[in-house]
Design an enzyme around this catalytic site. Structure first.
Site, PDB file in Angstrom:
ATOM      1  N   HIS A   1     -55.327  50.082   8.243  1.00 22.31           N
ATOM      2  CA  HIS A   1     -55.016  50.349   6.826  1.00 22.31           C
ATOM      3  C   HIS A   1     -55.330  51.817   6.507  1.00 22.31           C
ATOM      4  O   HIS A   1     -56.295  52.377   7.028  1.00 22.31           O
ATOM      5  CB  HIS A   1     -55.831  49.415   5.920  1.00 22.31           C
TER       6      HIS A   1
ATOM      7  N   GLU B   1     -56.724  53.205   4.132  1.00 21.01           N
ATOM      8  CA  GLU B   1     -58.066  53.480   3.610  1.00 21.01           C
ATOM      9  C   GLU B   1     -59.077  53.609   4.744  1.00 21.01           C
ATOM     10  O   GLU B   1     -60.032  54.372   4.652  1.00 21.01           O
ATOM     11  CB  GLU B   1     -58.469  52.383   2.610  1.00 21.01           C
TER      12      GLU B   1
ATOM     13  N   GLU C   1     -46.623  50.985   4.390  1.00 25.94           N
ATOM     14  CA  GLU C   1     -47.333  51.250   3.140  1.00 25.94           C
ATOM     15  C   GLU C   1     -47.405  52.753   2.904  1.00 25.94           C
ATOM     16  O   GLU C   1     -48.333  53.418   3.395  1.00 25.94           O
ATOM     17  CB  GLU C   1     -48.765  50.712   3.221  1.00 25.94           C
TER      18      GLU C   1
HETATM   19  P1  PGA Z   1     -51.760  48.072  -3.946  1.00 22.06           P
HETATM   20  O1  PGA Z   1     -52.442  48.161  -2.497  1.00 22.06           O
HETATM   21  O2  PGA Z   1     -50.930  46.827  -3.988  1.00 22.06           O
HETATM   22  O3  PGA Z   1     -52.931  48.017  -4.904  1.00 22.06           O
HETATM   23  O4  PGA Z   1     -50.942  49.300  -4.118  1.00 22.06           O
HETATM   24  C1  PGA Z   1     -51.746  47.853  -1.334  1.00 22.06           C
HETATM   25  C2  PGA Z   1     -52.630  48.101  -0.141  1.00 22.06           C
HETATM   26  O5  PGA Z   1     -53.378  49.098  -0.132  1.00 22.06           O
HETATM   27  O6  PGA Z   1     -52.615  47.307   0.820  1.00 22.06           O
END
Ligand code: PGA
Length: 275
Positions: free
Chosen positions: A104, A106, A174
């Site tokens: 991910h 993050e 994403e």
């Molecule tokens: P969001 O996050 O739906 O809040 O944009 C998606 C994610 O980070 O998986």
């Protein structure tokens, strides 16, 4: 006909186990009523056993019946040993987990995860029979073109994966700029998501061959809501098989997303390989 996949990524929420069990309950009820949607929920690690116990989804049969699967938000590539703070795929499986989110943005951003680490995590997940959801996406999109960085990220992250495993691989596109917590101006357009999905499919075909590439599932994530969720299926010619949802998974919006996707025509779904 293959069901559409809705993955709810709770990130580091909610703040207590009792709230987690309750939140899971509302999603679970909506998933049980849905006919064309398969739901995956990724809570923080400590809540997994309590949720699996309370909602009785320890066995494969129970999970299929309820239409709900648990996911972990990360995994380490080794099975056991001196790796402080890490959790292995084998341990996650024990906690009732079927899927795992890998790479991910993050984690890439805050914990310095590289494509090479992500590739090892994918292999670790596959080794213990977990289905990885590989996240890729660009920091920004300038000029409207699909950035080459996506192809690079994908190819480096799937290094060492055997084509026979593609059946269990989900690639979540994403775009980082579209993730709601990044102060995004909103989701990507379905038309651009469609273009990227085709690009991902092509990159998979270059690596594994046409037939194998067809087997992987592609999801879209980034500011998905009940309002826009259906458009990622309706306007992407069946190339998008699901959505990955962050912020909206923490409220009643999650139920509305399941309902909105479940209302879609089943014929807009990609055919199950071999069907
Ligand atoms: P969001 O996050 O739906 O809040 O944009 C998606 C994610 O980070 O998986």
């Amino acid at each position: 006909m293959k069901k559409r996949l809705v993955v709810f990524n709770w990130k580091m929420n909610p703040e207590s186990e009792s709230l987690a069990v309750e939140l899971f309950g509302q999603t679970f009820d909506a998933a049980r009523l849905a006919r064309n949607v398969s739901v995956v929920v990724a809570p923080p690690f400590p809540y997994l056993p309590a949720i699996a116990r309370r909602w009785n989804i320890k066995s494969n049969e129970e999970r299929k019946e309820a239409n709900v699967h648990l996911a972990a938000q990360d995994v380490f590539w080794e099975k056991e040993g001196a790796f402080t703070g890490e959790v292995s795929a084998a341990m996650e499986k024990e906690s009732g987990v079927t899927y795992v989110i890998v790479g991910h943005s993050e984690r890439r951003r805050h914990l310095g995860e590289t494509n090479a680490m992500v590739a090892k995590k994918l292999l670790g997940a596959f080794e213990y029979g977990l289905k990885p959801i590989l996240c890729i996406g660009e920091e920004s999109r300038e000029g409207g073109d699909i950035p080459e960085s996506i192809g690079r990220q994908l190819k480096e992250s799937i290094k060492g994966v055997s084509p026979i495993l593609l059946e269990s691989l989900t690639v979540a596109y994403e775009p980082i700029w579209a993730i709601s917590s990044n102060g995004a101006g909103g989701a990507d357009s379905p038309e651009d998501v469609h273009k990227v999905a085709l690009y991902i499919r092509k990159a998979l075909a270059e690596t594994f061959g046409e037939g194998s590439a067809e087997r992987a599932e592609i999801l879209y994530g980034g500011s998905v809501t009940a309002k826009n969720a259906a458009s990622f299926f309706e306007r992407t010619s069946g190339e998008v098989g699901g959505v990955l949802v962050g912020a909206a998974s923490l409220s009643r919006e999650a139920v509305k997303i399941i309902e909105a996707i479940d209302r879609l025509e089943p014929s807009q779904t990609r055919l199950e390989p071999g069907a």
